[in-house]
Design a protein around this motif. Structure first.
Motif, PDB file in Angstrom:
ATOM      1  N   ASP A 144      45.450 -25.222  32.871  1.00 46.32           N
ATOM      2  CA  ASP A 144      46.524 -25.843  33.643  1.00 46.32           C
ATOM      3  C   ASP A 144      46.199 -25.863  35.137  1.00 46.32           C
ATOM      4  O   ASP A 144      46.573 -26.805  35.850  1.00 46.32           O
ATOM      5  CB  ASP A 144      47.843 -25.098  33.404  1.00 46.32           C
ATOM      6  CG  ASP A 144      48.404 -25.357  32.009  1.00 46.32           C
ATOM      7  OD1 ASP A 144      47.960 -26.341  31.373  1.00 46.32           O
ATOM      8  OD2 ASP A 144      49.258 -24.574  31.557  1.00 46.32           O
TER       9      ASP A 144
ATOM     10  N   TYR B  33      43.808 -28.669  35.683  1.00 46.47           N
ATOM     11  CA  TYR B  33      44.489 -29.950  35.466  1.00 46.47           C
ATOM     12  C   TYR B  33      45.323 -30.332  36.698  1.00 46.47           C
ATOM     13  O   TYR B  33      45.222 -31.457  37.208  1.00 46.47           O
ATOM     14  CB  TYR B  33      45.368 -29.852  34.213  1.00 46.47           C
ATOM     15  CG  TYR B  33      46.208 -31.080  33.956  1.00 46.47           C
ATOM     16  CD1 TYR B  33      45.643 -32.236  33.419  1.00 46.47           C
ATOM     17  CD2 TYR B  33      47.569 -31.070  34.241  1.00 46.47           C
ATOM     18  CE1 TYR B  33      46.421 -33.372  33.191  1.00 46.47           C
ATOM     19  CE2 TYR B  33      48.351 -32.182  34.013  1.00 46.47           C
ATOM     20  CZ  TYR B  33      47.776 -33.340  33.497  1.00 46.47           C
ATOM     21  OH  TYR B  33      48.544 -34.455  33.268  1.00 46.47           O
TER      22      TYR B  33
ATOM     23  N   LEU C 256      44.893 -33.479  39.553  1.00 47.06           N
ATOM     24  CA  LEU C 256      45.968 -34.420  39.875  1.00 47.06           C
ATOM     25  C   LEU C 256      46.274 -34.423  41.373  1.00 47.06           C
ATOM     26  O   LEU C 256      46.465 -35.489  41.977  1.00 47.06           O
ATOM     27  CB  LEU C 256      47.233 -34.068  39.082  1.00 47.06           C
ATOM     28  CG  LEU C 256      47.269 -34.428  37.596  1.00 47.06           C
ATOM     29  CD1 LEU C 256      48.619 -34.048  36.998  1.00 47.06           C
ATOM     30  CD2 LEU C 256      46.998 -35.917  37.380  1.00 47.06           C
TER      31      LEU C 256
ATOM     32  N   SER D 184      45.782 -37.286  44.585  1.00 45.76           N
ATOM     33  CA  SER D 184      46.786 -37.632  45.593  1.00 45.76           C
ATOM     34  C   SER D 184      46.307 -37.303  47.002  1.00 45.76           C
ATOM     35  O   SER D 184      47.094 -37.276  47.943  1.00 45.76           O
ATOM     36  CB  SER D 184      48.093 -36.871  45.314  1.00 45.76           C
ATOM     37  OG  SER D 184      48.614 -37.217  44.048  1.00 45.76           O
TER      38      SER D 184
ATOM     39  N   SER E  24      56.518 -25.502  30.383  1.00 54.02           N
ATOM     40  CA  SER E  24      56.325 -26.254  29.136  1.00 54.02           C
ATOM     41  C   SER E  24      57.573 -26.227  28.268  1.00 54.02           C
ATOM     42  O   SER E  24      57.644 -26.891  27.229  1.00 54.02           O
ATOM     43  CB  SER E  24      55.143 -25.678  28.355  1.00 54.02           C
ATOM     44  OG  SER E  24      55.354 -24.298  28.096  1.00 54.02           O
TER      45      SER E  24
ATOM     46  N   LYS F 130      55.786 -29.666  31.754  1.00 57.06           N
ATOM     47  CA  LYS F 130      54.369 -29.899  31.475  1.00 57.06           C
ATOM     48  C   LYS F 130      54.208 -30.813  30.251  1.00 57.06           C
ATOM     49  O   LYS F 130      55.020 -30.724  29.310  1.00 57.06           O
ATOM     50  CB  LYS F 130      53.670 -28.564  31.229  1.00 57.06           C
ATOM     51  CG  LYS F 130      53.568 -27.678  32.448  1.00 57.06           C
ATOM     52  CD  LYS F 130      52.808 -26.413  32.109  1.00 57.06           C
ATOM     53  CE  LYS F 130      52.591 -25.532  33.322  1.00 57.06           C
ATOM     54  NZ  LYS F 130      51.812 -24.319  33.001  1.00 57.06           N
ATOM     55  N   PRO F 131      53.195 -31.615  30.226  1.00 55.98           N
ATOM     56  CA  PRO F 131      52.171 -31.782  31.267  1.00 55.98           C
ATOM     57  C   PRO F 131      52.693 -32.608  32.441  1.00 55.98           C
ATOM     58  O   PRO F 131      53.382 -33.618  32.250  1.00 55.98           O
ATOM     59  CB  PRO F 131      51.049 -32.521  30.528  1.00 55.98           C
ATOM     60  CG  PRO F 131      51.747 -33.316  29.462  1.00 55.98           C
ATOM     61  CD  PRO F 131      52.912 -32.465  29.037  1.00 55.98           C
ATOM     62  N   VAL F 132      52.374 -32.146  33.649  1.00 59.51           N
ATOM     63  CA  VAL F 132      52.799 -32.834  34.867  1.00 59.51           C
ATOM     64  C   VAL F 132      52.009 -34.132  34.992  1.00 59.51           C
ATOM     65  O   VAL F 132      50.809 -34.192  34.710  1.00 59.51           O
ATOM     66  CB  VAL F 132      52.566 -31.946  36.100  1.00 59.51           C
ATOM     67  CG1 VAL F 132      52.966 -32.673  37.369  1.00 59.51           C
ATOM     68  CG2 VAL F 132      53.345 -30.646  35.955  1.00 59.51           C
ATOM     69  N   ARG F 133      52.695 -35.200  35.413  1.00 58.97           N
ATOM     70  CA  ARG F 133      52.058 -36.501  35.568  1.00 58.97           C
ATOM     71  C   ARG F 133      51.828 -36.812  37.047  1.00 58.97           C
ATOM     72  O   ARG F 133      52.448 -36.219  37.928  1.00 58.97           O
ATOM     73  CB  ARG F 133      52.936 -37.585  34.937  1.00 58.97           C
ATOM     74  CG  ARG F 133      53.160 -37.416  33.428  1.00 58.97           C
ATOM     75  CD  ARG F 133      54.225 -38.369  32.941  1.00 58.97           C
ATOM     76  NE  ARG F 133      55.514 -38.127  33.607  1.00 58.97           N
ATOM     77  CZ  ARG F 133      56.568 -38.926  33.490  1.00 58.97           C
ATOM     78  NH1 ARG F 133      56.500 -40.015  32.728  1.00 58.97           N
ATOM     79  NH2 ARG F 133      57.690 -38.646  34.113  1.00 58.97           N
ATOM     80  N   LEU F 134      50.955 -37.761  37.273  1.00 57.01           N
ATOM     81  CA  LEU F 134      50.676 -38.176  38.648  1.00 57.01           C
ATOM     82  C   LEU F 134      51.925 -38.759  39.317  1.00 57.01           C
ATOM     83  O   LEU F 134      52.155 -38.566  40.508  1.00 57.01           O
ATOM     84  CB  LEU F 134      49.538 -39.202  38.671  1.00 57.01           C
ATOM     85  CG  LEU F 134      49.004 -39.601  40.050  1.00 57.01           C
ATOM     86  CD1 LEU F 134      48.461 -38.390  40.799  1.00 57.01           C
ATOM     87  CD2 LEU F 134      47.935 -40.676  39.908  1.00 57.01           C
ATOM     88  N   ALA F 135      52.755 -39.430  38.531  1.00 63.49           N
ATOM     89  CA  ALA F 135      54.006 -39.987  39.072  1.00 63.49           C
ATOM     90  C   ALA F 135      54.942 -38.868  39.547  1.00 63.49           C
ATOM     91  O   ALA F 135      55.697 -39.045  40.509  1.00 63.49           O
ATOM     92  CB  ALA F 135      54.701 -40.838  38.012  1.00 63.49           C
ATOM     93  N   ASP F 136      54.894 -37.713  38.856  1.00 59.34           N
ATOM     94  CA  ASP F 136      55.708 -36.577  39.292  1.00 59.34           C
ATOM     95  C   ASP F 136      55.251 -36.074  40.661  1.00 59.34           C
ATOM     96  O   ASP F 136      56.077 -35.769  41.535  1.00 59.34           O
ATOM     97  CB  ASP F 136      55.616 -35.437  38.273  1.00 59.34           C
ATOM     98  CG  ASP F 136      56.239 -35.813  36.933  1.00 59.34           C
ATOM     99  OD1 ASP F 136      57.211 -36.598  36.935  1.00 59.34           O
ATOM    100  OD2 ASP F 136      55.749 -35.333  35.900  1.00 59.34           O
TER     101      ASP F 136
END
Length: 234
Positions: A20, A23, A27, A31, A111, A132-138
């Motif tokens: 994690d 990961y 991400l 950004s 999670s 989780k899983p965290v997204r790029l949009a988040d």
């Protein structure tokens, strides 16, 4: 917002899972953020310089020592909720209790979708709670929060620089006056000594004058009966 401005954001990511951590680091780097990763809440506090008040029974706990201040600026903390020793909620409370770091935005990840847990973290001061899983949009939602801390830190730096410049100008303006006043005191001291000598020399003459005035007063008193006698004969 350009890439150069975005790359200035520094995020502290906290997660006991190596997968994690890697990961979330990738991400955040997408950004254009600088990322520091640690595997426990106690190590996050160590990085921030908040070493006091940690439970010594925690295997990851730090030895109690005086508080030190971090050199690197942190614009956001993102932490997992479930971690051994110190949970993400405990880390959140420690950060918000600190006068130095309470303004740093804190984001909780988990999670497990537990509404009571989410509400408790948001009430304690967390900016966001991500599943989780965290997204790029988040993560894109975090940029306004990071921008607030960046602008605030820049203002504090400008105020500090301005105060240093003003203090330097005041010190430069006051210093010559202090030196000049010292010279005046040194020059006046010999004059005061001369005056003391003159006063000591004048003391005998002033004593003689007092004696003369006393004698004159006595002679005047003795002459008064003559006028009384003249008045009697008339």
């Amino acid at each position: 917002m350009g890439m150069a401005a975005e790359s200035q954001f520094h995020v502290l990511a906290v997660d006991d899972s190596l997968f994690d951590r890697k990961y979330i680091e990738r991400l955040l780097q997408k950004s254009s953020c600088q990322v520091t990763t640690v595997d426990s809440g106690s190590k996050a506090l160590e990085f921030l310089g908040l070493r006091q008040g940690i439970d010594s029974n925690d295997p990851n706990a730090l030895s109690k020592s005086p508080v030190t201040h971090q050199v690197v600026e942190v614009n956001l903390i993102i932490t997992d909720y479930c971690m051994p020793g110190m949970t993400g909620y405990d880390l959140l409370k420690k950060v918000k209790e600190s006068s130095a770091f309470r303004d740093i935005p804190v984001v909780i990840m988990s999670s497990e979708n537990v509404p009571a847990r989410i509400s408790r973290c948001l009430e304690e001061g967390a900016e966001e709670f991500f599943l989780k899983p965290v997204r790029l949009a988040d993560l894109n939602k975090l940029k306004p929060h990071m921008m607030k801390t960046k602008l605030k830190n820049q203002k504090l730096e400008e105020i500090e620089k301005t105060s240093k410049v003003e203090n330097g100008i005041v010190a430069a303006a006051v210093e010559p006056e202090i030196k000049d006043s010292t010279k005046v005191v040194i020059e006046i001291l010999p004059l005061q000594q001369d005056l003391l000598l003159v006063e000591q020399e004048e003391q005998p003459s002033s004593t003689n004058n007092k004696r003369k005035s006393v004698e004159e007063g006595i002679s005047t008193d003795r002459a008064r009966p003559r006028f009384d006698g003249i008045a009697t004969t008339v």
